[in-house]
Design a protein around this motif. Sequence first.
Motif, PDB file in Angstrom:
ATOM      1  N   HIS A 119       0.908  -1.165   0.044  1.00  0.00           N
ATOM      2  CA  HIS A 119       0.026   0.008   0.101  1.00  0.00           C
ATOM      3  C   HIS A 119       0.941   1.300  -0.040  1.00  0.00           C
ATOM      4  N   CYS A 120       1.101   1.960  -1.074  1.00  0.00           N
ATOM      5  CA  CYS A 120       2.115   3.079  -1.406  1.00  0.00           C
ATOM      6  C   CYS A 120       0.979   4.277  -1.646  1.00  0.00           C
ATOM      7  N   ILE A 121       1.469   5.367  -1.114  1.00  0.00           N
ATOM      8  CA  ILE A 121       0.321   6.382  -1.427  1.00  0.00           C
ATOM      9  C   ILE A 121       1.345   7.854  -1.471  1.00  0.00           C
ATOM     10  N   ASN A 122       0.951   8.538  -2.289  1.00  0.00           N
ATOM     11  CA  ASN A 122       1.531   9.782  -2.359  1.00  0.00           C
ATOM     12  C   ASN A 122       1.240  10.805  -1.092  1.00  0.00           C
ATOM     13  N   MET A 123       1.999  11.254  -0.464  1.00  0.00           N
ATOM     14  CA  MET A 123       1.645  12.058   0.901  1.00  0.00           C
ATOM     15  C   MET A 123       1.039  13.436   0.426  1.00  0.00           C
ATOM     16  N   GLU A 124       1.410  13.838  -0.865  1.00  0.00           N
ATOM     17  CA  GLU A 124       0.756  15.036  -1.333  1.00  0.00           C
ATOM     18  C   GLU A 124       0.452  14.686  -2.760  1.00  0.00           C
ATOM     19  N   PRO A 125      -0.833  14.243  -3.036  1.00  0.00           N
ATOM     20  CA  PRO A 125      -1.079  13.806  -4.309  1.00  0.00           C
ATOM     21  C   PRO A 125      -1.097  15.199  -5.200  1.00  0.00           C
ATOM     22  N   PRO A 126      -1.056  14.468  -6.582  1.00  0.00           N
ATOM     23  CA  PRO A 126      -0.931  15.632  -7.535  1.00  0.00           C
ATOM     24  C   PRO A 126      -2.616  16.100  -7.785  1.00  0.00           C
ATOM     25  N   LEU A 127      -2.420  17.317  -8.638  1.00  0.00           N
ATOM     26  CA  LEU A 127      -3.777  18.022  -8.543  1.00  0.00           C
ATOM     27  C   LEU A 127      -4.331  17.780 -10.066  1.00  0.00           C
ATOM     28  N   ASP A 128      -5.603  17.318 -10.311  1.00  0.00           N
ATOM     29  CA  ASP A 128      -6.058  17.464 -11.534  1.00  0.00           C
ATOM     30  C   ASP A 128      -5.971  18.535 -12.387  1.00  0.00           C
ATOM     31  N   SER A 129      -5.480  19.087 -13.455  1.00  0.00           N
ATOM     32  CA  SER A 129      -5.344  20.207 -13.863  1.00  0.00           C
ATOM     33  C   SER A 129      -6.621  20.751 -14.472  1.00  0.00           C
TER      34      SER A 129
ATOM     35  N   GLN B 186       0.523   6.742 -14.389  1.00  0.00           N
ATOM     36  CA  GLN B 186       0.995   7.962 -13.941  1.00  0.00           C
ATOM     37  C   GLN B 186       0.177   9.136 -14.591  1.00  0.00           C
ATOM     38  N   TYR B 187      -0.023  10.359 -13.938  1.00  0.00           N
ATOM     39  CA  TYR B 187      -0.878  11.270 -14.414  1.00  0.00           C
ATOM     40  C   TYR B 187      -0.209  12.267 -15.041  1.00  0.00           C
ATOM     41  N   ILE B 188      -0.370  12.514 -16.482  1.00  0.00           N
ATOM     42  CA  ILE B 188       0.259  13.914 -16.974  1.00  0.00           C
ATOM     43  C   ILE B 188      -0.696  14.906 -17.112  1.00  0.00           C
ATOM     44  N   PRO B 189      -0.458  16.169 -16.314  1.00  0.00           N
ATOM     45  CA  PRO B 189      -1.717  17.204 -16.382  1.00  0.00           C
ATOM     46  C   PRO B 189      -1.580  17.788 -17.925  1.00  0.00           C
ATOM     47  N   TYR B 190      -2.977  18.059 -17.883  1.00  0.00           N
ATOM     48  CA  TYR B 190      -3.696  18.514 -19.186  1.00  0.00           C
ATOM     49  C   TYR B 190      -2.861  20.095 -19.381  1.00  0.00           C
ATOM     50  N   THR B 191      -2.523  20.349 -20.600  1.00  0.00           N
ATOM     51  CA  THR B 191      -2.121  21.668 -20.775  1.00  0.00           C
ATOM     52  C   THR B 191      -2.584  21.874 -22.364  1.00  0.00           C
ATOM     53  N   THR B 192      -2.495  23.216 -22.992  1.00  0.00           N
ATOM     54  CA  THR B 192      -2.956  23.163 -24.321  1.00  0.00           C
ATOM     55  C   THR B 192      -2.049  22.319 -25.130  1.00  0.00           C
ATOM     56  N   GLU B 193      -0.987  21.999 -24.766  1.00  0.00           N
ATOM     57  CA  GLU B 193      -0.074  20.995 -25.791  1.00  0.00           C
ATOM     58  C   GLU B 193      -0.419  19.630 -25.592  1.00  0.00           C
TER      59      GLU B 193
ATOM     60  N   ARG C   6      -3.331  16.626 -24.549  1.00  0.00           N
ATOM     61  CA  ARG C   6      -4.642  16.517 -24.430  1.00  0.00           C
ATOM     62  C   ARG C   6      -5.039  15.981 -23.082  1.00  0.00           C
ATOM     63  N   ALA C   7      -6.329  16.079 -22.722  1.00  0.00           N
ATOM     64  CA  ALA C   7      -6.886  15.614 -21.492  1.00  0.00           C
ATOM     65  C   ALA C   7      -7.563  14.484 -21.480  1.00  0.00           C
ATOM     66  N   GLU C   8      -6.912  13.653 -20.631  1.00  0.00           N
ATOM     67  CA  GLU C   8      -7.373  12.205 -20.312  1.00  0.00           C
ATOM     68  C   GLU C   8      -7.366  11.965 -18.690  1.00  0.00           C
ATOM     69  N   PRO C   9      -8.387  11.194 -18.456  1.00  0.00           N
ATOM     70  CA  PRO C   9      -8.240  11.162 -16.838  1.00  0.00           C
ATOM     71  C   PRO C   9      -7.126   9.984 -16.399  1.00  0.00           C
TER      72      PRO C   9
ATOM     73  N   THR D 198      -9.857  20.197 -12.867  1.00  0.00           N
ATOM     74  CA  THR D 198     -10.617  20.742 -11.654  1.00  0.00           C
ATOM     75  C   THR D 198      -9.605  21.092 -10.317  1.00  0.00           C
ATOM     76  N   ARG D 199      -8.375  20.935 -10.467  1.00  0.00           N
ATOM     77  CA  ARG D 199      -7.476  21.414  -9.304  1.00  0.00           C
ATOM     78  C   ARG D 199      -7.717  20.769  -8.010  1.00  0.00           C
ATOM     79  N   LYS D 200      -8.710  19.685  -8.133  1.00  0.00           N
ATOM     80  CA  LYS D 200      -8.716  18.797  -6.928  1.00  0.00           C
ATOM     81  C   LYS D 200      -7.662  17.603  -6.970  1.00  0.00           C
ATOM     82  N   PRO D 201      -7.537  17.067  -5.591  1.00  0.00           N
ATOM     83  CA  PRO D 201      -6.265  16.280  -5.534  1.00  0.00           C
ATOM     84  C   PRO D 201      -6.978  14.878  -6.131  1.00  0.00           C
TER      85      PRO D 201
END
Length: 824
Positions: A689-699, A748-755, A757-760, A701-704
């Motif tokens: 059980h491995c967790i990010n103590m500070e999870p990344p933000l959805d680009s 692994q999550y790659i944040p969405y930018t204008t370069e 595309r957005a995928e969950p 919604t900006r929610k964890p």
Amino acid sequence: MKAKLSGLFACLAAFILPAAMPLLPGQAAGNNVTPAAAPKESDEIIQLGVFDVREDRDVGYISTNAESATRMDVAIADIPQNIVVFNQEFMQDIMAESVADVVLYDPTVTAFNEGDSFSMRGMGGAAAPGAGANYLNGFEQAGGFGSQTLVNTQRVEVLKGPNAVLYGQGAFGGTISRTSKKPQGKYATWMRSSLTDSGYFRYQLDTQAPILKKKLAFRFNGMWGDGDGWRGYPRRQWVLSPALLWNITKRDTLIAEYTRTYERDVGSNLEFALHDNNPLEITLDDVRYPVDVRRWMCELDDRRIYNNNIVYAEYRHEFTKKIYFRALYNSENKKTDNFETLADAQYFAIVDGQPYVSRYYRQWYQKYDNYRARAELAMNDVKTGFLNHKVIIGWGWEDLVTDSLRLQTLYNRPTYNGATQTWAWTDPNFRETTALRIGAANILSHVPGHVPYTSGGLQPFVVTGSNADGYDIIAQQDPSIGSNLPRVNINERISTQSTSYYFSDLMSLLKNRMFIQFGLRYVDIKRIENRRGLVYNRFSTSENDRRVTDRRYDVFYEHPLTHSLGWVYHLTENKAWTLYFNNNASFQPNYRTEYPEGPRLKSMTGTQYEGGVKYVYRNRVHVTLSYFDILQENVPQNGLIFYIDENGVPQERWGTTTIAGLHSKGFELTFNANPTRNWQVLGGYAYTHCINMEPPLDSNTRKPLEKRHYRTPLHAVSILNTYKFNSGPVKGLEFTFGVQWRDTMLSQYIPYTTEIRAEPPYKVPSFLNVNLGAAYRFKVGKVRMTARINVTNATDEFNALASYNVRVQWAAPRSTTIALDTSF
């Protein structure tokens, strides 16, 4: 459904098999012996002493002793750590060709990409630096393209958790330690010829002989392979590895080894775009089209060439039967040349009802010149009062230089229409109309051809003026580089020098019923980064934007101190039941600065607490149950950084920062048993059980996002069964059945930018690799022969390796290999 049922079966098997073993009599005190009785020493065989594990004490896959935990031959039951050993018999039975073939039978290990990239206990791999690299005879070997060879490997030991005292920086999840084959001073030859169903032929040789009886011995390991790999592209490999052992006097020994490796293959970037979070099909005009995700998006001219030269030397002196000195040297000179057209699935669009993926062509030259040395004083079973010591006092030195030059075309990227929220290319096939770009590939219909760059459509990019020396790091060594290349992407030299001092003591007392381990390591690190030739705007075709930066020179210093503590108590005098505990620490410098020009990132640190119980019944059953808790702090992370500027306005930028850390905890059950004279079984179960103590933000919604760390399975099972008929009408026949199963993971999550595309985040399906094998052993005169057949990924699963929310890289499909072994 099939994969889920198979995974469930494999998970249950890990618990049922040990319990189903027949009850073995004679478990009273005094009947249980940790090591197998050592055979009578032959006058022919050279005995190497306290540092080396004698494999003639192994029984089947059970190895009673290990050397990686203390750098000396020590019983595994006395080591305050969870350690898994894969010996020579195991590697030959599964027809192992790579480190991954072996270590994935440890359930705590998960593969990331190809080329020996792994995570252990949730740490490392591409997910976060510091899983622990491959070590050869105690020296770390350079990462990067190309796998380490097993041709000259005698055994592989997986040492769990941080191990900085003996192995230096990194190794938060564990250490994979390979031991080379040493000359033994006897006449012996083993050969294997094999052929895969893709048309790849491989020949391997291991031969040794005495030159002067009990004084001088020689051993040679070699391999040659040629044909087509599973991707349908030409593949060629060869390895030459001679070794010499010289007993100069009764107290002085010199060992010298050289390994030359060559490999030509295509790259591992088998990436496919995720579309609506599904990599296996694309919906176009309400019609679902299955995607051949194992289709290669590169071209016929693509290739990666890997050359590696490894020198290893060791001098030993015996002061007394209990005090030894040894000096060790290792150099690794590796060069990788990549010429390839790569798909970049984060730039994906549907144009005129057809799916296209962006590509670029690159030439990437890398050189590693690594030199390492150690001097160690070892004291074995030295008494001070009521304590008995196994001590290593050492000094280490490293000088590591990495040169890298990458030249590539610009991306042929789609453009994003914010009003319609769609991606499109003006013309996805404009490979000849726009300089410095090549065409996108149609995922459904791409047929590999010749590299578009060679057609002359791309204009060369030549560095001139004050930055004309931008190529000098590598170009001076290869004058053909630099005259016709698209553009500079990376041109750097990184030099790291370090000096270390370490001490480790395994103390025993109470008539060897209790062991206490203590160690310290101090390291003085200096790193110099010399970077040139970085393009300011890598996506622009404008001459003004394609200028080169000035030279960047950066010096970094670090002085870490790490420790290790351990405790072992044998509950019974015969060492059948053992309790153990350890607290180990590790570190790894973060050499980057916070983007764009912020402070240097704090170094990563890792601390582990581990405890468990071991059970040993002679050479029949070895079981370890352990619990671990690892905290890895200051983990670097690339992505969108959200912040409030001086005017109180929310802002975002793409850059590098650190998260608070990773916290991994879980338990492991590993077992190695000989239930009967014919049946051998090795495997285990791991809950991580491995967790990010500070999870990344959805680009968006900006929610964890989910706190579970990406690419870390919650459950994992590995098991190998081998049944060998030693008598009767089918004497010589044997079967193997292996399962490697990893639970579903988060990509692994790659944040969405204008370069991009957005995928969950993508939920990666479970990893299931079923391996089947059969063999028949027979004799022709005095020559022993074995005919083998092995099927890997027998159920032909789509197993994901590197996985992101916008793209996935896939492992090999089902493959069949036939082989003939000969020994005399």
